[in-house]
Design an enzyme around this catalytic site. Structure first.
Site, PDB file in Angstrom:
ATOM      1  N   LYS A  98     -19.897  27.592 -20.961  1.00 43.54           N
ATOM      2  CA  LYS A  98     -18.969  26.621 -21.551  1.00 43.54           C
ATOM      3  C   LYS A  98     -19.466  25.904 -22.818  1.00 43.54           C
ATOM      4  O   LYS A  98     -19.256  26.392 -23.912  1.00 43.54           O
ATOM      5  CB  LYS A  98     -18.528  25.625 -20.477  1.00 43.54           C
ATOM      6  CG  LYS A  98     -17.695  26.317 -19.383  1.00 43.54           C
ATOM      7  CD  LYS A  98     -16.840  25.379 -18.607  1.00 43.54           C
ATOM      8  CE  LYS A  98     -15.759  26.094 -17.820  1.00 43.54           C
ATOM      9  NZ  LYS A  98     -16.169  26.648 -16.535  1.00 43.54           N
ATOM     10  N   PHE A 143     -17.009  26.748  -7.385  1.00 46.23           N
ATOM     11  CA  PHE A 143     -16.428  27.769  -8.267  1.00 46.23           C
ATOM     12  C   PHE A 143     -17.542  28.371  -9.114  1.00 46.23           C
ATOM     13  O   PHE A 143     -18.253  27.654  -9.810  1.00 46.23           O
ATOM     14  CB  PHE A 143     -15.350  27.180  -9.180  1.00 46.23           C
ATOM     15  CG  PHE A 143     -14.753  28.207 -10.102  1.00 46.23           C
ATOM     16  CD1 PHE A 143     -13.808  29.112  -9.635  1.00 46.23           C
ATOM     17  CD2 PHE A 143     -15.170  28.317 -11.416  1.00 46.23           C
ATOM     18  CE1 PHE A 143     -13.271  30.085 -10.469  1.00 46.23           C
ATOM     19  CE2 PHE A 143     -14.646  29.296 -12.257  1.00 46.23           C
ATOM     20  CZ  PHE A 143     -13.689  30.172 -11.787  1.00 46.23           C
ATOM     21  N   ASP A 170     -25.807  26.083 -10.843  1.00 46.03           N
ATOM     22  CA  ASP A 170     -24.747  26.474 -11.761  1.00 46.03           C
ATOM     23  C   ASP A 170     -24.392  25.250 -12.598  1.00 46.03           C
ATOM     24  O   ASP A 170     -23.655  24.365 -12.156  1.00 46.03           O
ATOM     25  CB  ASP A 170     -23.539  26.978 -10.950  1.00 46.03           C
ATOM     26  CG  ASP A 170     -22.356  27.366 -11.835  1.00 46.03           C
ATOM     27  OD1 ASP A 170     -22.352  26.982 -13.018  1.00 46.03           O
ATOM     28  OD2 ASP A 170     -21.437  28.030 -11.329  1.00 46.03           O
TER      29      ASP A 170
HETATM   30  C1  LIG Z   1     -16.141  27.846 -15.726  1.00 47.90           C
HETATM   31  C2  LIG Z   1     -17.172  27.986 -14.680  1.00 47.90           C
HETATM   32  C3  LIG Z   1     -17.656  29.253 -14.309  1.00 47.90           C
HETATM   33  C4  LIG Z   1     -17.106  30.527 -14.871  1.00 47.90           C
HETATM   34  O1  LIG Z   1     -17.255  30.637 -16.250  1.00 47.90           O
HETATM   35  P1  LIG Z   1     -16.389  31.715 -17.070  1.00 47.90           P
HETATM   36  O2  LIG Z   1     -16.901  31.593 -18.460  1.00 47.90           O
HETATM   37  O3  LIG Z   1     -14.952  31.331 -16.924  1.00 47.90           O
HETATM   38  O4  LIG Z   1     -16.654  33.036 -16.466  1.00 47.90           O
HETATM   39  C5  LIG Z   1     -18.660  29.291 -13.362  1.00 47.90           C
HETATM   40  N1  LIG Z   1     -19.161  28.175 -12.805  1.00 47.90           N
HETATM   41  C6  LIG Z   1     -18.710  26.951 -13.143  1.00 47.90           C
HETATM   42  C7  LIG Z   1     -19.318  25.745 -12.510  1.00 47.90           C
HETATM   43  C8  LIG Z   1     -17.692  26.817 -14.074  1.00 47.90           C
HETATM   44  O5  LIG Z   1     -17.220  25.603 -14.376  1.00 47.90           O
END
Ligand SMILES: *Cc1c(COP(=O)(O)O)cnc(C)c1O
Length: 402
Positions: free
Chosen positions: A239, A123, A210
């Site tokens: 986050k 994701f 990521d």
């Molecule tokens: C939450 C998340 C995203 C997206 O972040 P947003 O602030 O919701 O756009 C991307 N990559 C990972 C691994 C995430 O947990």
């Protein structure tokens, strides 16, 4: 818009790992706003920094120098062993920047259709490029045509990546989560990230990690890649970086740090004095509280206690975690658990249909963690019993309910 199937509860106040709803009922928060509020709610240092900065200066624009942004870049790059930073307002935007950086890097090397290797079950966000990069059909469906230029391989499979490289000369980067978040807390084999680093070095690809969910001490190190002593070329964060103020970051190192030039990319709000002041305070507090070590220790305790309480319960398939990123996987979809936990004053999450995900604040105490285990075990037992009774009722002949 009708986008979020919100649970029937609204919170009005928080303190540490606790939240209070409109009725005055108290809840223990084992989700932390999806790994955002690592320092918990209403942290005094964050509140003070926010209030002080709000009284001084919120925003000027990147047409002018922003000393707080420069300080934040310096601090975060030092911690991550990276060279420079672009700040943005969310995780998706951080990955969007990384994807653009990889493509521009490709073009600068004469590759006209640069490709990025991504994994199944990943994701990376909800913008068009990041949902195209994500390995989740559900979030893509209905938004086709997708952004092109992604090669998808199974997670935790180095050979598959090598094979894509054999057959495609336009690959420029690999984008991977060190542990999948939304995808269900998949923890790759030891050596996976090191293997990725090696492949990327051999082929001249950028390794882009990521760390939006795994970063900022969540897994017991500042960044999850540090468990394997791996340094990526690009790292994305969001986050936990702002503890609730919207901020993301795309960090780059070495040749990746030289790709963007003035005008290549940008954002109006990005890195304004307010969010940078808060993120600097977040780093201060994570350091002062030694919260990476704390996450490792409390995570180990939670994992052991979850195994003790739930390991033998029918329907529980696996219990795993690293630091304060924990999962209890069931053998069936279990969204109903959210309400059962809520009834018991506990906030959890279910992802990938059947994975209970715990992302508690890093400041949670041992006693609070014990409450999480106790209430979660109670909710899971109730859920499994409900399911078995329900199944028996369905099987029994009409009127045959004993
Ligand atoms: C939450 C998340 C995203 C997206 O972040 P947003 O602030 O919701 O756009 C991307 N990559 C990972 C691994 C995430 O947990």
């Amino acid at each position: 818009m009708n986008l979020f199937a919100a649970l029937p509860v609204a919170f009005v106040r928080g303190e540490g790992a606790w939240l209070w709803d409109t009725q005055g009922k108290k809840y223990l928060d084992a989700l932390a706003g999806i790994a955002v509020c690592g320092l918990g709610h209403a942290h005094p240092a964050i509140t003070a920094a926010l209030c002080d900065q709000a009284g001084k200066l919120l925003h000027t624009s990147n047409w002018y120098q922003i000393p707080l942004q420069e300080q934040l870049a310096e601090r975060i790059c030092k911690l991550a062993d990276m060279d420079n930073a672009f700040f943005c307002n969310s995780g998706a935007e951080a990955n969007e920047a990384a994807i653009k950086l990889a493509r521009l890097h490709g073009h600068q090397r004469g590759i006209l259709t640069p490709g990025i290797i991504v994994t199944e079950g990943s994701f990376h966000g909800r913008t068009l490029a990041t949902l195209s990069a994500s390995g989740n059909r559900k979030i893509q469906s209905g938004f086709e045509p997708l952004v092109q230029g992604f090669y998808r391989v199974p997670y935790n499979d180095l050979d598959a990546i090598r094979q894509v490289g054999e057959h495609n000369k336009d690959v420029v980067a690999v984008l991977v989560e060190p542990i999948t978040g939304e995808g269900g807390i998949s923890i790759p084999d030891a050596g996976y990230l090191k293997g990725l680093r090696q492949i990327c070095d051999e082929r001249g690809w950028l390794l882009m990690l990521d760390e939006i969910q795994t970063g900022m001490c969540r897994t017991g190190k500042w960044f999850a890649c540090q468990h394997e002593d791996v340094v990526p070329d690009v790292m994305t964060l969001a986050k936990g970086l702002g503890n609730g103020v919207p901020i993301g970051a795309c960090l780059a190192r070495g040749k990746a740090a030289q790709v963007f030039k003035p005008g290549s990319h940008g954002s109006t709000f990005s890195g304004n004095p307010l969010v940078c002041r808060v993120a600097l305070t977040v780093i201060d507090e994570l350091e002062k509280g030694k919260l990476a070590q704390r996450a490792a220790k409390l995570g180990a305790r939670l994992l052991a206690k979850l195994k003790e309480a739930l390991g033998q319960v029918a329907g529980v398939k696996d219990i795993r975690g690293r630091g304060l990123m924990l999962a209890v996987e069931l053998d069936r979809p279990c969204k109903e658990l959210l309400q059962l936990a809520l009834d018991r004053g506990l906030l959890i999450n279910v992802t990938a249909e059947n994975v209970i995900r715990l992302l508690p604040p890093l400041i949670m105490t041992d006693d609070e963690a014990d409450i999480v285990v106790r209430e979660l075990a109670s909710a899971v037992r109730a859920f499994v019993e409900q399911a078995t009774t329900g199944a028996k009722e369905q099987l029994s002949p009409v009127g045959g309910r004993a």
